[in-house]
Design an enzyme around this catalytic site. Structure first.
Site, PDB file in Angstrom:
ATOM      1  N   GLY A  10       0.838  -1.201   0.000  1.00 20.82           N
ATOM      2  CA  GLY A  10       0.000   0.000   0.000  1.00 20.82           C
ATOM      3  C   GLY A  10       0.864   1.238   0.000  1.00 20.82           C
ATOM      4  O   GLY A  10       1.901   1.286   0.666  1.00 20.82           O
ATOM      5  N   ALA A  11       0.438   2.234  -0.766  1.00 22.45           N
ATOM      6  CA  ALA A  11       1.250   3.438  -0.926  1.00 22.45           C
ATOM      7  C   ALA A  11       0.446   4.699  -0.700  1.00 22.45           C
ATOM      8  O   ALA A  11       0.639   5.705  -1.363  1.00 22.45           O
ATOM      9  CB  ALA A  11       1.886   3.437  -2.318  1.00 22.45           C
ATOM     10  N   GLY A  12      -0.481   4.644   0.256  1.00 23.99           N
ATOM     11  CA  GLY A  12      -1.122   5.876   0.702  1.00 23.99           C
ATOM     12  C   GLY A  12      -0.197   6.542   1.702  1.00 23.99           C
ATOM     13  O   GLY A  12       0.991   6.197   1.804  1.00 23.99           O
ATOM     14  N   ALA A  14       0.112   6.244   4.855  1.00 22.01           N
ATOM     15  CA  ALA A  14       0.692   5.337   5.850  1.00 22.01           C
ATOM     16  C   ALA A  14       1.825   4.514   5.241  1.00 22.01           C
ATOM     17  O   ALA A  14       2.908   4.400   5.824  1.00 22.01           O
ATOM     18  CB  ALA A  14      -0.393   4.413   6.405  1.00 22.01           C
ATOM     19  N   GLY A  15       1.587   3.935   4.085  1.00 25.24           N
ATOM     20  CA  GLY A  15       2.585   3.081   3.455  1.00 25.24           C
ATOM     21  C   GLY A  15       3.830   3.861   3.054  1.00 25.24           C
ATOM     22  O   GLY A  15       4.964   3.417   3.278  1.00 25.24           O
ATOM     23  N   PHE A 113     -11.726  22.538  14.149  1.00 28.65           N
ATOM     24  CA  PHE A 113     -12.362  21.347  13.601  1.00 28.65           C
ATOM     25  C   PHE A 113     -13.268  20.776  14.681  1.00 28.65           C
ATOM     26  O   PHE A 113     -13.078  21.074  15.869  1.00 28.65           O
ATOM     27  CB  PHE A 113     -11.277  20.318  13.240  1.00 28.65           C
ATOM     28  CG  PHE A 113     -11.238  19.940  11.786  1.00 28.65           C
ATOM     29  CD1 PHE A 113     -11.254  20.912  10.803  1.00 28.65           C
ATOM     30  CD2 PHE A 113     -11.188  18.598  11.402  1.00 28.65           C
ATOM     31  CE1 PHE A 113     -11.205  20.550   9.459  1.00 28.65           C
ATOM     32  CE2 PHE A 113     -11.142  18.234  10.066  1.00 28.65           C
ATOM     33  CZ  PHE A 113     -11.153  19.206   9.087  1.00 28.65           C
ATOM     34  N   ASP A 214      -8.825  -5.000   1.821  1.00 33.96           N
ATOM     35  CA  ASP A 214      -7.959  -6.142   1.502  1.00 33.96           C
ATOM     36  C   ASP A 214      -7.045  -6.520   2.664  1.00 33.96           C
ATOM     37  O   ASP A 214      -6.897  -7.710   2.983  1.00 33.96           O
ATOM     38  CB  ASP A 214      -7.073  -5.834   0.277  1.00 33.96           C
ATOM     39  CG  ASP A 214      -7.882  -5.637  -0.993  1.00 33.96           C
ATOM     40  OD1 ASP A 214      -9.096  -5.903  -0.971  1.00 33.96           O
ATOM     41  OD2 ASP A 214      -7.298  -5.207  -1.999  1.00 33.96           O
ATOM     42  N   GLN A 233     -17.416   5.269  10.845  1.00 31.99           N
ATOM     43  CA  GLN A 233     -17.794   6.676  10.903  1.00 31.99           C
ATOM     44  C   GLN A 233     -18.593   7.078   9.661  1.00 31.99           C
ATOM     45  O   GLN A 233     -18.198   6.792   8.547  1.00 31.99           O
ATOM     46  CB  GLN A 233     -16.534   7.530  10.980  1.00 31.99           C
ATOM     47  CG  GLN A 233     -16.831   9.013  10.979  1.00 31.99           C
ATOM     48  CD  GLN A 233     -15.657   9.797  11.521  1.00 31.99           C
ATOM     49  OE1 GLN A 233     -14.667   9.999  10.813  1.00 31.99           O
ATOM     50  NE2 GLN A 233     -15.741  10.225  12.760  1.00 31.99           N
ATOM     51  N   HIS A 235     -19.763  10.319   7.783  1.00 31.67           N
ATOM     52  CA  HIS A 235     -19.449  11.748   7.748  1.00 31.67           C
ATOM     53  C   HIS A 235     -20.724  12.519   7.483  1.00 31.67           C
ATOM     54  O   HIS A 235     -21.496  12.160   6.595  1.00 31.67           O
ATOM     55  CB  HIS A 235     -18.419  12.031   6.653  1.00 31.67           C
ATOM     56  CG  HIS A 235     -17.751  13.359   6.803  1.00 31.67           C
ATOM     57  ND1 HIS A 235     -18.406  14.537   6.596  1.00 31.67           N
ATOM     58  CD2 HIS A 235     -16.484  13.691   7.181  1.00 31.67           C
ATOM     59  CE1 HIS A 235     -17.557  15.545   6.815  1.00 31.67           C
ATOM     60  NE2 HIS A 235     -16.391  15.049   7.168  1.00 31.67           N
ATOM     61  N   LEU A 245     -17.099  13.922  -0.591  1.00 35.78           N
ATOM     62  CA  LEU A 245     -17.036  14.593   0.707  1.00 35.78           C
ATOM     63  C   LEU A 245     -16.975  16.117   0.593  1.00 35.78           C
ATOM     64  O   LEU A 245     -16.235  16.658  -0.213  1.00 35.78           O
ATOM     65  CB  LEU A 245     -15.784  14.122   1.441  1.00 35.78           C
ATOM     66  CG  LEU A 245     -15.615  14.734   2.831  1.00 35.78           C
ATOM     67  CD1 LEU A 245     -16.438  13.976   3.842  1.00 35.78           C
ATOM     68  CD2 LEU A 245     -14.164  14.743   3.230  1.00 35.78           C
ATOM     69  N   GLU A 248     -15.119  18.905   6.543  1.00 34.16           N
ATOM     70  CA  GLU A 248     -15.503  19.515   7.809  1.00 34.16           C
ATOM     71  C   GLU A 248     -14.931  20.929   7.924  1.00 34.16           C
ATOM     72  O   GLU A 248     -15.408  21.744   8.703  1.00 34.16           O
ATOM     73  CB  GLU A 248     -14.938  18.637   8.935  1.00 34.16           C
ATOM     74  CG  GLU A 248     -15.372  19.053  10.294  1.00 34.16           C
ATOM     75  CD  GLU A 248     -15.149  17.932  11.297  1.00 34.16           C
ATOM     76  OE1 GLU A 248     -15.367  16.761  10.931  1.00 34.16           O
ATOM     77  OE2 GLU A 248     -14.755  18.239  12.416  1.00 34.16           O
ATOM     78  N   ARG A 281     -18.525  14.225  14.774  1.00 31.48           N
ATOM     79  CA  ARG A 281     -19.205  13.758  13.560  1.00 31.48           C
ATOM     80  C   ARG A 281     -20.418  12.878  13.812  1.00 31.48           C
ATOM     81  O   ARG A 281     -21.436  12.982  13.121  1.00 31.48           O
ATOM     82  CB  ARG A 281     -18.213  12.995  12.688  1.00 31.48           C
ATOM     83  CG  ARG A 281     -17.211  13.938  12.123  1.00 31.48           C
ATOM     84  CD  ARG A 281     -16.199  13.238  11.281  1.00 31.48           C
ATOM     85  NE  ARG A 281     -15.356  14.254  10.677  1.00 31.48           N
ATOM     86  CZ  ARG A 281     -14.274  13.999   9.977  1.00 31.48           C
ATOM     87  NH1 ARG A 281     -13.892  12.754   9.793  1.00 31.48           N
ATOM     88  NH2 ARG A 281     -13.574  14.975   9.460  1.00 31.48           N
ATOM     89  N   HIS A 346     -17.608   6.846   5.838  1.00 33.84           N
ATOM     90  CA  HIS A 346     -16.415   7.664   5.636  1.00 33.84           C
ATOM     91  C   HIS A 346     -15.129   7.009   6.119  1.00 33.84           C
ATOM     92  O   HIS A 346     -14.094   7.102   5.473  1.00 33.84           O
ATOM     93  CB  HIS A 346     -16.614   8.985   6.360  1.00 33.84           C
ATOM     94  CG  HIS A 346     -15.478   9.941   6.213  1.00 33.84           C
ATOM     95  ND1 HIS A 346     -15.013  10.352   4.981  1.00 33.84           N
ATOM     96  CD2 HIS A 346     -14.704  10.579   7.127  1.00 33.84           C
ATOM     97  CE1 HIS A 346     -14.010  11.196   5.153  1.00 33.84           C
ATOM     98  NE2 HIS A 346     -13.790  11.335   6.437  1.00 33.84           N
ATOM     99  N   GLU A 370      -5.464   3.396   7.939  1.00 32.95           N
ATOM    100  CA  GLU A 370      -6.874   3.102   8.162  1.00 32.95           C
ATOM    101  C   GLU A 370      -7.158   1.607   8.244  1.00 32.95           C
ATOM    102  O   GLU A 370      -8.150   1.183   8.826  1.00 32.95           O
ATOM    103  CB  GLU A 370      -7.739   3.757   7.073  1.00 32.95           C
ATOM    104  CG  GLU A 370      -9.207   3.721   7.458  1.00 32.95           C
ATOM    105  CD  GLU A 370     -10.106   4.543   6.561  1.00 32.95           C
ATOM    106  OE1 GLU A 370      -9.609   5.494   5.907  1.00 32.95           O
ATOM    107  OE2 GLU A 370     -11.305   4.234   6.493  1.00 32.95           O
ATOM    108  N   ARG A 381     -13.855   8.819  15.433  1.00 29.97           N
ATOM    109  CA  ARG A 381     -12.627   9.548  15.120  1.00 29.97           C
ATOM    110  C   ARG A 381     -12.899  11.032  14.995  1.00 29.97           C
ATOM    111  O   ARG A 381     -13.876  11.433  14.353  1.00 29.97           O
ATOM    112  CB  ARG A 381     -12.043   9.049  13.799  1.00 29.97           C
ATOM    113  CG  ARG A 381     -10.873   9.853  13.306  1.00 29.97           C
ATOM    114  CD  ARG A 381     -10.260   9.276  12.058  1.00 29.97           C
ATOM    115  NE  ARG A 381     -11.045   9.491  10.867  1.00 29.97           N
ATOM    116  CZ  ARG A 381     -10.968  10.585  10.096  1.00 29.97           C
ATOM    117  NH1 ARG A 381     -10.146  11.556  10.413  1.00 29.97           N
ATOM    118  NH2 ARG A 381     -11.715  10.691   9.010  1.00 29.97           N
ATOM    119  N   LEU A 387      -4.899  11.634   9.417  1.00 31.94           N
ATOM    120  CA  LEU A 387      -3.634  11.931   8.734  1.00 31.94           C
ATOM    121  C   LEU A 387      -2.448  11.868   9.703  1.00 31.94           C
ATOM    122  O   LEU A 387      -1.422  11.272   9.371  1.00 31.94           O
ATOM    123  CB  LEU A 387      -3.712  13.266   7.992  1.00 31.94           C
ATOM    124  CG  LEU A 387      -4.744  13.314   6.851  1.00 31.94           C
ATOM    125  CD1 LEU A 387      -4.756  14.682   6.174  1.00 31.94           C
ATOM    126  CD2 LEU A 387      -4.470  12.242   5.804  1.00 31.94           C
TER     127      LEU A 387
END
Ligand code: FAD
Ligand code: SF4
Ligand code: FES
Lengths: 619, 293
Positions: A10-12, A14-15, A113, A214, A233, A235, A245, A248, A281, A346, A370, A381, A387
């Protein structure tokens, strides 16, 4: 077979963060991802990233807000780590060139927020995620980290011990989407799963089409528990026709919610008399749906979010992206009319059970972002807290996987003395379908234990066996000429989840969902891939993803049925109260040979210096 | 009336590649699957057309591995129309209900992942960002021109990524402020200046629309140069770095190739003033060269 020290799946956000951290520790790292990194869903995040950066703010306040927002279901050691590390990690992004919005004095901007006692949400316009993702990818390019993009990981290579806690992860099996080639990837040190959310379990979601759970499903079938899956969650502000989206940030900047009668209902109907639109939320999402259910919704479906009074200049400066989204996807000009909004799936608070170092109970297997549940969000959350989770725990997991000693984790994974076995009355037997005709590894996919072996095989052999099993599964799906197709099943699953496991939940509805999921699972035995080509076969990929959606949906629903209380995002008609005496604990679900086992472990409310006392949550 | 209107020859650049050898048995199976698929497609389209408002889309098809698709063609689908429907919605519908082998990239559905840039009615656009109601019908959907087609609407992106990466698209600064929590200050004006350049979603629409890039595969191209602009103009990077960046974009296949045709700027789904950025870099390069003269 490919071989590296650390494999990141995974390359979001986190990855990528994990890969950079492992690389900085000197490990040979590779990223394997089904999408090219810049296509990852982190790019869609809009609002911002929470970090206590300013005088008057502190990580302690951030931690307190997070614990309260979680409705006391977050683990203090994880929450405190998040809040302590976030400032430095956020500034690190800035130093890597992330184009944050700026104040007059040139420092990064922050805004209010929902659920935060200080305006600590650091942002880059209304496209924070896009900039975060691209900034991290740029650093990956700079470091020359290997990226296998458009490679779909479909199975983990885990040893065969009957006790999951004694299993070890040695790599993954993946196929090259472009050519169909199946290959083994061996990880000498560790595998980090960073596969993102499971939003595709629902049909109205802010999540990308690639968010199919996955990671959790693969880990689950390899023996790792999924934690707190019932907490999804919703949203409060998504566009009704697409689920896109509306950040917020709009409410953070002063946007107002109105019902069909033009009432500012958050105040006028007493949902959140202090914070109004900026309550957390879950509170706002329920308020909106209550308005609709009581006949005060617009077109009986949604409410209005109005930002016109903010003025064009401020909107363009801070929320320009929102204008484009409302215009392109709903045909509404946010400068001259209010935007229609309704709640949509969300974020998944639950996921793969990990400790603060990102490690799961299977040694060598990590999870972050996530797809993981290090338990910072508990049952709800706060906006802007995902993030920082990516970068804080991404970095930790990367380092730990590369062999750096981060000290012993306080959060324990797996069963301990405090473990309590759960029981819940289900209308159907959940879990695998055992047929006597088919090779189960084929349609069921992913159980780590194939034919029992007497000697413990070498790591390479473990990976090779997993490759064989995966080849069998794929051959089977491709060879089969008739049956049912995944699109039909996906639609059925999404519909029942949206109808029955949504914002408002009833016992009857949850049971109905379990029956429907069971039916889908049975039909899945007969699934086939119609596209005969090995080249870019998205039919095959989606069919494998579908299996993951089934397991994820079942875990969400089982957890929701078991938890007979109202906490955070989890509302139950029959139980309108938070029941601390019974439920200050996490729900865990383990896949024991295809039979899900439900168990619980206590929440850790003890922080480094103080213990967080559960209080009534009011906004 | 048949719903398939294929065999419309198309001159898209298709690299047929090599199809792998197959046994007669496999071949027969493939044929069977293909004919079943067509049958299902016809049936569901009949149903869809009964009493419903539909939209006609013509989608480019090609697959190097499947005999029936080795010769590029267009397939026609009638998709039930709903208000707010995008081109991406339509192709997804066609895939999910008529032909699961219809292949395209997509993910976010909200114009941020950059994966569904197609050639729609003769222009590069994001499928998810394009409302069907605003297009002439039948809607013609093709892969991005000037890119190699992998299958159906999927093009090979490798050379695009290589060009993007050739401009060193990463922040490089030598001077960091003291203290772990000190950020580098950046003026609002400077952020404003680079802002549009940071919005690129790597969709390759601009690259595909550019005549120069089509004829010169070494030309850095619009998105990479615009990316270089974003960094070269960032005041947080030092002067020496800026010079280094100008050297990169000034090379033989760099900024000077641009003939200011504006096609990139016209198609960019993120409204990035690419041509302006390219011109800006040309000016900077001239300034730098004058300095060294
Ligand atoms: C619209 C939207 C707005 C949001 N706004 C905010 C915000 O303002 N602030 C905030 O804090 N949070 C926000 N969130 C939440 C936050 O953005 C996400 O939780 C977070 O980005 C998830 O990041 P990730 O790295 O875990 O996963 P993702 O970014 O989803 O990345 C998943 C990666 O895994 C890969 N992958 C998945 N499965 C496989 C597989 N089988 N094989 C190989 N690779 C695989 C994918 O290719 C991808 O690269 C928002 C979320 C959404 C949906
Ligand atoms: S500059 Fe615009 S058209 Fe070109 S790749 Fe970036 S977003 Fe796409
Ligand atoms: S699907 Fe992501 S840009 Fe269109």
């Amino acid at each position: 077979m490919h071989e590296h020290d650390v494999l990141v799946v995974g390359a979001g956000g986190a990855g990528l963060r994990a890969a950079i951290a492992a690389h900085e520790e000197g490990a040979d790292v590779a990223i394997v991802t089904k999408l090219h990194p810049v296509r990852s869903h982190t790019g869609a995040a809009e609002g911002g990233i929470n970090a206590a950066l300013r005088d008057g703010d502190s990580w302690e306040d951030h931690a307190y807000d997070t614990m309260k927002g979680s409705d006391y279901l977050g683990d203090a050691p994880a929450i405190e780590t998040l809040c302590q590390d976030s400032p430095e990690e956020t500034i690190q992004l800035e130093r890597w060139g992330m184009p944050f919005s700026r104040e007059e004095d040139g420092r990064v901007s922050q805004r209010p927020f929902g659920g935060l006692s200080f305006p600590r949400t650091t942002y880059a316009g209304a496209e924070t995620g896009h900039h975060l993702l691209h900034t991290l990818y740029q650093q990956v390019v700079k470091r020359g980290i290997a990226v296998y993009d458009e490679w779909y990981v479909s199975r983990l290579a885990v040893t065969e011990d009957p006790d999951p806690e004694k299993r070890e992860c040695h790599g993954v099996v993946a196929f090259d989407v472009q050519t169909g080639e199946v290959a083994g990837f061996r990880a000498r040190n560790g595998v980090v799963l960073a596969t993102g959310g499971p939003g595709q379990v629902y049909d109205h979601t802010t999540n990308a089409v690639s968010c199919t759970g996955d990671g959790p499903a693969m880990a689950y079938r390899a023996g790792v528990p999924m934690e707190d899956m019932e907490f999804i969650q919703f949203h409060p502000t998504t566009l009704p026709s697409t689920g896109v989206l509306i950040s917020e940030g709009v409410r953070g900047e002063g946007g107002i919610l109105y019902n069909d009668k033009g009432e500012r209902f958050m105040f006028e109907h007493g949902y959140a008399s202090n914070s109004g639109e900026l309550a957390s939320r879950d509170v706002v999402a329920r308020a909106e749906l209550t308005e609709v259910n009581e006949g005060r919704g617009v077109n009986d479906e949604y409410v209005h979010l109005d930002m016109r009074h903010l003025g064009e200049e401020r909107i363009i400066d801070r929320l320009e992206n929102i204008l484009h989204l409302a215009g392109d996807f709903e045909g509404v000009d946010g400068l001259v009319e209010p935007m229609p909004v309704k709640p949509g799936q969300h974020y998944a608070m639950g996921g793969i059970e990990t400790d603060e170092n990102g490690e799961t109970l299977v040694s060598g297997l990590y999870a972050v972002g996530e797809c993981a549940c290090v338990s910072v969000h508990g049952s709800n959350r706060l906006g802007g807290n995902a993030l920082p989770e990516l970068i804080v725990f991404g970095a930790r997991a990367g380092r730990h996987a590369a062999g750096t000693d981060l000290g012993e984790a306080i959060i324990e994974t797996g069963r301990t003395e405090d473990t309590e076995i759960g029981e819940v009355d289900t209308p159907v037997a959940p879990g695998a379908i055992h047929t006597d005709t088919d090779d189960e590894a084929v349609t069921d996919g992913g159980d780590p234990r194939g034919e029992g072996a007497s000697v413990i095989p070498e790591p390479v052999e473990i990976v090779e066996r997993a490759v064989e099993a995966e080849n069998r599964r794929i051959e089977h799906l491709m060879e089969k000429d008739e049956g049912v197709q995944q699109a039909e099943l996906r639609e059925k699953l999404q519909k029942t989840m949206t109808r029955n496991v949504n914002v408002f939940r009833t016992e009857a509805g949850l049971k109905q969902a379990l029956r429907d999921i069971r039916e889908v699972r049975e039909q899945y035995q007969d699934v086939y891939v119609a596209d005969p080509s090995r080249t870019f076969n998205t039919d095959l990929q989606q069919t494998i993803e579908m299996r993951n959606l089934i397991d994820t949906a079942e875990a969400i629903t089982l957890g929701a049925l078991a938890r007979d209380e109202f906490r955070g995002a989890h509302w139950r008609q029959e139980y309108q109260e938070r029941r601390d005496e019974k439920w200050l604990k996490h729900t865990l679900l383990s896949w024991n040979d295809g039979t899900p086992e439900l168990w619980y472990k206590p929440v850790i409310l003890e922080g480094e210096e103080k213990t967080y006392e559960p209080k009534i949550r009011s906004y | 009336m048949s719903t398939q209107v294929p065999q419309e020859q198309e001159e898209a650049e298709v690299d047929a590649g090599e199809s792998r050898p197959r046994s007669p048995h496999q071949e027969r199976r493939l044929q069977e699957k293909a004919s079943k698929r067509e049958e299902g497609q016809r049936e569901s389209e009949e149903r869809a057309r009964e009493g419903e408002e539909t939209v006609e889309i013509k989608v480019f098809r090609y697959d190097p591995e499947v005999e029936a698709k080795q010769e590029p063609r267009f397939d026609t689908f009638h998709v039930p129309f709903e208000k707010g429907m995008t081109v991406l919605d339509a192709v997804m519908y066609a895939r999910d209900h008529y032909d699961s082998s219809l292949t395209f990239r997509h993910s976010c559905r909200q114009a941020i992942c950059g994966s569904d840039a197609f050639f729609i009615n003769g222009r590069q656009r994001l499928g998810c960002q394009t409302q069907i109601a605003e297009l002439d019908t039948p809607v013609r959907i093709e892969p991005l021109p000037h890119q190699e087609v992998v299958k159906d609407l999927v093009v090979d992106m490798d050379s695009f990524y290589e060009q993007m990466e050739a401009v060193e698209p990463y922040f490089q600064t030598n001077e960091l402020p003291e203290g772990d929590l000190e950020e580098q200050r950046q003026s609002r004006e400077n952020r404003e200046k680079i802002k549009m350049g940071t919005r690129c979603i790597w969709c390759a629409s601009c690259m595909s629309s550019c005549n120069i890039a089509a004829g010169d595969d070494q030309y850095l191209g619009p998105a990479p140069i615009s990316m270089a602009y974003r960094f070269a103009m960032d005041e947080r990077e030092g002067e020496d770095m800026k010079e280094h960046r100008l050297r990169i974009i000034e090379q033989e296949h760099g900024v000077w190739r641009c003939q200011t045709q504006f096609s990139c700027t016209n198609v960019c789904p993120k409204d990035i003033p690419i041509t302006e950025h390219i011109q800006g870099l040309k000016r900077e390069a001239v300034k730098k060269n004058l300095k060294f003269w």
